[in-house]
Scaffold this motif. Structure first.
Motif, mmCIF file in Angstrom:
data_model
loop_
_atom_site.group_PDB
_atom_site.id
_atom_site.type_symbol
_atom_site.label_atom_id
_atom_site.label_comp_id
_atom_site.label_asym_id
_atom_site.label_seq_id
_atom_site.Cartn_x
_atom_site.Cartn_y
_atom_site.Cartn_z
ATOM 1 N N VAL A 78 0.832 -1.205 0.000
ATOM 2 C CA VAL A 78 0.000 0.000 0.000
ATOM 3 C C VAL A 78 0.868 1.258 0.000
ATOM 4 O O VAL A 78 0.525 2.267 -0.627
ATOM 5 C CB VAL A 78 -1.017 0.039 1.172
ATOM 6 N N TYR A 79 2.027 1.161 0.677
ATOM 7 C CA TYR A 79 2.915 2.327 0.699
ATOM 8 C C TYR A 79 3.560 2.518 -0.666
ATOM 9 O O TYR A 79 3.544 3.605 -1.238
ATOM 10 C CB TYR A 79 3.984 2.140 1.788
ATOM 11 N N ARG A 80 4.073 1.422 -1.221
ATOM 12 C CA ARG A 80 4.775 1.498 -2.516
ATOM 13 C C ARG A 80 3.849 2.003 -3.617
ATOM 14 O O ARG A 80 4.228 2.826 -4.434
ATOM 15 C CB ARG A 80 5.324 0.098 -2.868
ATOM 16 N N HIS A 81 2.605 1.520 -3.618
ATOM 17 C CA HIS A 81 1.678 1.889 -4.704
ATOM 18 C C HIS A 81 0.774 3.049 -4.327
ATOM 19 O O HIS A 81 -0.131 3.406 -5.067
ATOM 20 C CB HIS A 81 0.861 0.665 -5.147
ATOM 21 N N ASP A 82 1.028 3.631 -3.162
ATOM 22 C CA ASP A 82 0.319 4.839 -2.731
ATOM 23 C C ASP A 82 -1.203 4.641 -2.788
ATOM 24 O O ASP A 82 -1.939 5.418 -3.407
ATOM 25 C CB ASP A 82 0.736 6.026 -3.624
ATOM 26 N N TYR A 83 -1.629 3.558 -2.121
ATOM 27 C CA TYR A 83 -3.059 3.201 -2.094
ATOM 28 C C TYR A 83 -3.888 4.396 -1.642
ATOM 29 O O TYR A 83 -3.500 5.092 -0.710
ATOM 30 C CB TYR A 83 -3.252 2.005 -1.144
ATOM 31 N N ILE A 84 -4.986 4.619 -2.251
ATOM 32 C CA ILE A 84 -5.891 5.765 -2.082
ATOM 33 C C ILE A 84 -5.346 7.001 -2.800
ATOM 34 O O ILE A 84 -5.984 7.504 -3.726
ATOM 35 C CB ILE A 84 -6.195 6.135 -0.596
#
Ligand code: CAA
Length: 258
Positions: A78-84
């Motif tokens: 989620v951090y790597r793909h910048d979830y939201i």
């Protein structure tokens, strides 16, 4: 343009986007948020559109982010793909008025998406809530920031800490919802409101939106200064000349969005 998870419709100057994952109460996954962003950007760029409605089904505006998908996520992903942040906030770039027409559940990310719109119109059966705490997460699409601004710190804490839902009446009393309509009339009523807004001079409507949104981001003095600059700018538009001439001449105005 055809989409898998949303439906779009244009009626005159009003565009309606219907969230459409009925099997999961319009749970918000990446595909839906990408498609919603693309549709919003398209309508915002379209000179023939003056107002946009986002709605869902009778049972659910959206029951939140897709929990089945999220259950498998880990921090690194989620951090790597910048979830939201990657794709949920396209709506903030839309400069034309956007109305959320909420029937049924608007929970978690669904409530947060509704709050990203410029105003929320609700059906009598609408239910709002931030139940993320029950899943071991906090609201992640602006709920801890927009909800207290809309309904007060006390009620935001109450909703986000208990995970309970509030009905349309409570949401209207609290200031989250602008107006309530019987469920069967919601879309007709909101479409009529949107048509009225779309018939207003577009540049002025965009300035109203920009100026009110600025009040959330700045001090009162800076906000007033920003408002005054836009107010002065209105006098450079043809629609100010036309709107005031029409009033003085006691005739309907013919706005040209210029
Ligand atoms: N994600 C994925 N699937 C969902 C969903 C969600 N948020 N909400 C509902 N569904 C699915 C259900 O799993 C169910 O699927 P199956 O038929 O395959 O079992 C289907 O939609 C219908 O739902 P229910 O059977 O649960 O319907 P119900 O009428 O009994 O209950 C409800 C309705 C109270 C809304 C309930 O579905 C519910 O509590 N949903 C989850 C609400 C939630 O926790 N939302 C927050 C998500 S986290 C979030 O949004 C994070 C963020 O801030 C970005």
């Amino acid at each position: 343009m055809s989409y898998n998870t949303i439906l779009t419709n244009v009626d005159g100057k009003v565009a309606t986007i219907t969230l459409h994952r009925p099997q999961v109460l319009n749970a918000l996954n990446d595909e839906l948020m990408d498609e919603l962003g693309a549709a919003l950007m398209g309508f915002d760029a379209d000179d023939n559109i003056g107002c946009i409605i986002i709605t869902g089904s009778e049972k659910a505006f959206a029951a939140g982010a897709d929990v089945a998908k999220m259950a498998k996520y880990n921090f690194q992903e989620v951090y790597r793909h910048d979830y939201i942040s990657r794709n949920w906030e396209q709506i903030r770039k839309v400069r034309k008025p956007v109305i959320a027409a909420v029937s049924g559940y608007a929970l978690g990310g669904g409530c947060e998406l509704a709050m990203m719109c410029d105003m929320i119109m609700a059906a009598e059966n609408a239910k709002f809530g931030q139940p993320e705490i029950k899943l071991g997460i906090i609201p992640g699409a602006g709920g801890t920031q927009r909800l207290p601004r809309a309904v007060s710190k006390a009620k935001a804490m109450d909703l986000a800490l208990t995970g309970r839902m509030m009905d349309a009446n409570e949401a209207e009393r609290a200031g989250l919802v602008a107006r309530i309509f019987p469920q069967a009339e919601l879309l007709n009523e909101v479409s009529a409101i949107a048509k009225g807004i779309a018939d207003m001079p577009l540049l002025t409507a965009m300035m109203v939106k920009e100026s009110i949104n600025a009040s959330y981001e700045t001090t009162l003095s800076e906000g007033i200064r920003f408002e005054r600059r836009l107010f002065h700018a209105c006098f450079g538009t043809n629609d100010q000349k036309e709107g005031m001439a029409a009033f003085v001449e006691k005739r309907p105005a013919k706005f040209t969005n210029s």
